[in-house]
Scaffold this motif. Structure first.
Motif, PDB file in Angstrom:
ATOM      1  N   ARG A 121      82.861  75.691 -20.278  1.00 46.95           N
ATOM      2  CA  ARG A 121      84.174  75.614 -19.606  1.00 46.95           C
ATOM      3  C   ARG A 121      84.284  76.674 -18.529  1.00 46.95           C
ATOM      4  NH1 ARG A 121      87.366  74.750 -25.101  1.00 46.95           N
ATOM      5  NH2 ARG A 121      87.101  72.503 -25.245  1.00 46.95           N
ATOM      6  N   GLU A 122      83.637  77.800 -18.745  1.00 45.10           N
ATOM      7  CA  GLU A 122      83.617  78.864 -17.741  1.00 45.10           C
ATOM      8  C   GLU A 122      82.714  78.511 -16.577  1.00 45.10           C
ATOM      9  OE1 GLU A 122      85.457  81.687 -17.705  1.00 45.10           O
ATOM     10  OE2 GLU A 122      86.448  80.941 -19.495  1.00 45.10           O
ATOM     11  N   MET A 123      81.739  77.662 -16.816  1.00 46.69           N
ATOM     12  CA  MET A 123      80.776  77.305 -15.776  1.00 46.69           C
ATOM     13  C   MET A 123      81.308  76.145 -14.988  1.00 46.69           C
ATOM     14  SD  MET A 123      77.296  77.725 -17.956  1.00 46.69           S
ATOM     15  CE  MET A 123      76.160  78.036 -16.621  1.00 46.69           C
ATOM     16  N   GLU A 157      78.104  81.929  -6.422  1.00 48.27           N
ATOM     17  CA  GLU A 157      77.980  83.276  -5.848  1.00 48.27           C
ATOM     18  C   GLU A 157      79.086  84.205  -6.355  1.00 48.27           C
ATOM     19  OE1 GLU A 157      77.839  82.898  -1.606  1.00 48.27           O
ATOM     20  OE2 GLU A 157      76.096  81.584  -1.681  1.00 48.27           O
ATOM     21  N   VAL A 158      80.304  83.695  -6.428  1.00 49.50           N
ATOM     22  CA  VAL A 158      81.440  84.516  -6.858  1.00 49.50           C
ATOM     23  C   VAL A 158      81.324  84.857  -8.340  1.00 49.50           C
ATOM     24  CG1 VAL A 158      83.941  84.525  -7.191  1.00 49.50           C
ATOM     25  CG2 VAL A 158      82.970  83.655  -5.062  1.00 49.50           C
ATOM     26  N   GLU A 159      80.902  83.894  -9.139  1.00 47.73           N
ATOM     27  CA  GLU A 159      80.761  84.092 -10.584  1.00 47.73           C
ATOM     28  C   GLU A 159      79.289  84.165 -10.973  1.00 47.73           C
ATOM     29  OE1 GLU A 159      84.703  81.842 -12.204  1.00 47.73           O
ATOM     30  OE2 GLU A 159      82.987  80.582 -11.744  1.00 47.73           O
ATOM     31  N   SER A 160      78.556  84.990 -10.263  1.00 47.80           N
ATOM     32  CA  SER A 160      77.099  85.035 -10.435  1.00 47.80           C
ATOM     33  C   SER A 160      76.681  85.395 -11.854  1.00 47.80           C
ATOM     34  CB  SER A 160      76.480  86.015  -9.439  1.00 47.80           C
ATOM     35  OG  SER A 160      77.011  87.310  -9.650  1.00 47.80           O
ATOM     36  N   GLU A 161      77.507  86.148 -12.575  1.00 47.57           N
ATOM     37  CA  GLU A 161      77.138  86.507 -13.946  1.00 47.57           C
ATOM     38  C   GLU A 161      77.008  85.283 -14.847  1.00 47.57           C
ATOM     39  OE1 GLU A 161      81.615  86.406 -13.857  1.00 47.57           O
ATOM     40  OE2 GLU A 161      80.063  87.145 -12.533  1.00 47.57           O
ATOM     41  N   LEU A 162      77.660  84.193 -14.484  1.00 46.84           N
ATOM     42  CA  LEU A 162      77.542  82.963 -15.276  1.00 46.84           C
ATOM     43  C   LEU A 162      76.305  82.156 -14.911  1.00 46.84           C
ATOM     44  CD1 LEU A 162      81.230  81.676 -15.202  1.00 46.84           C
ATOM     45  CD2 LEU A 162      80.049  82.791 -17.098  1.00 46.84           C
ATOM     46  N   ARG A 202      70.185  80.701 -14.601  1.00 47.20           N
ATOM     47  CA  ARG A 202      70.545  79.403 -15.182  1.00 47.20           C
ATOM     48  C   ARG A 202      70.641  78.349 -14.097  1.00 47.20           C
ATOM     49  NH1 ARG A 202      75.365  82.119 -18.411  1.00 47.20           N
ATOM     50  NH2 ARG A 202      74.261  82.751 -20.288  1.00 47.20           N
ATOM     51  N   GLU A 203      70.401  77.121 -14.490  1.00 50.61           N
ATOM     52  CA  GLU A 203      70.601  76.000 -13.576  1.00 50.61           C
ATOM     53  C   GLU A 203      72.106  75.791 -13.409  1.00 50.61           C
ATOM     54  OE1 GLU A 203      68.232  74.209 -12.000  1.00 50.61           O
ATOM     55  OE2 GLU A 203      66.780  75.602 -12.861  1.00 50.61           O
ATOM     56  N   PRO A 204      72.583  75.598 -12.194  1.00 48.79           N
ATOM     57  CA  PRO A 204      74.021  75.468 -11.997  1.00 48.79           C
ATOM     58  C   PRO A 204      74.595  74.090 -12.350  1.00 48.79           C
ATOM     59  CG  PRO A 204      72.917  75.459  -9.896  1.00 48.79           C
ATOM     60  CD  PRO A 204      71.875  75.726 -10.931  1.00 48.79           C
ATOM     61  N   ASP A 205      73.736  73.052 -12.483  1.00 45.30           N
ATOM     62  CA  ASP A 205      74.274  71.737 -12.827  1.00 45.30           C
ATOM     63  C   ASP A 205      74.482  71.638 -14.343  1.00 45.30           C
ATOM     64  OD1 ASP A 205      71.925  69.865 -14.058  1.00 45.30           O
ATOM     65  OD2 ASP A 205      71.126  71.370 -12.673  1.00 45.30           O
TER      66      ASP A 205
END
Length: 141
Positions: free
Chosen positions: A139-141, A96-101, A105-108
């Motif tokens: 690395r950002e994700m 939620e905080v870094e939603s632009e990433l 996209r799948e978060p896993d």
């Protein structure tokens, strides 16, 4: 030694304490949690990758800081919410905080790799080449 007004911390001359009872001051000297409690409340933030082996060792420190009146925050994945909040810290969801990433996209890790592979037109590449090419993004994700 004193570092700033009303911030007594000693880096030497005392017996060693267990690690969970120590924190570092701004200048790297050791301060007991009791000493930190006598200081004005501060804000601490923990940011970890989604790996319990990285996060779990921080919990005793976070618990001590929160019990001493400091505000403690974690930026992490939803799976760690309960354990984080159990320390008295505030949980913040990184998706939620870094939603632009994460938007679209799948978060896993596997889903993110597959999504990045498609986004960057790397479908014909081997997984090893894809991982090498997208490592800085991940690395950002």
């Amino acid at each position: 030694r004193h570092f700033g007004p009303n911030r007594p911390c000693s880096g030497s001359g005392r017996k060693a304490r267990p690690a969970q009872q120590l924190v570092l001051s701004r200048r790297g000297s050791r301060c007991s949690v009791a000493t930190m409690a006598a200081v004005e409340p501060r804000v601490f933030a923990f940011v970890f990758p989604m790996a319990s082996g990285h996060i779990n060792p921080s919990f005793p420190i976070a618990r001590s800081l929160a019990a001493s009146g400091h505000r403690v925050h974690y930026l992490c994945r939803e799976q760690m919410r309960e354990a984080i909040e159990d320390t008295g810290a505030t949980f913040h969801s990184e998706t939620e905080v870094e939603s632009e990433l994460y938007d679209g996209r799948e978060p896993d890790i596997f889903g993110a790799t597959a999504t990045l592979k498609r986004e960057l037109g790397l479908e014909s590449e081997s997984i090893v080449n894809v991982l090498f090419k997208v490592r800085n993004i991940q690395r950002e994700m």
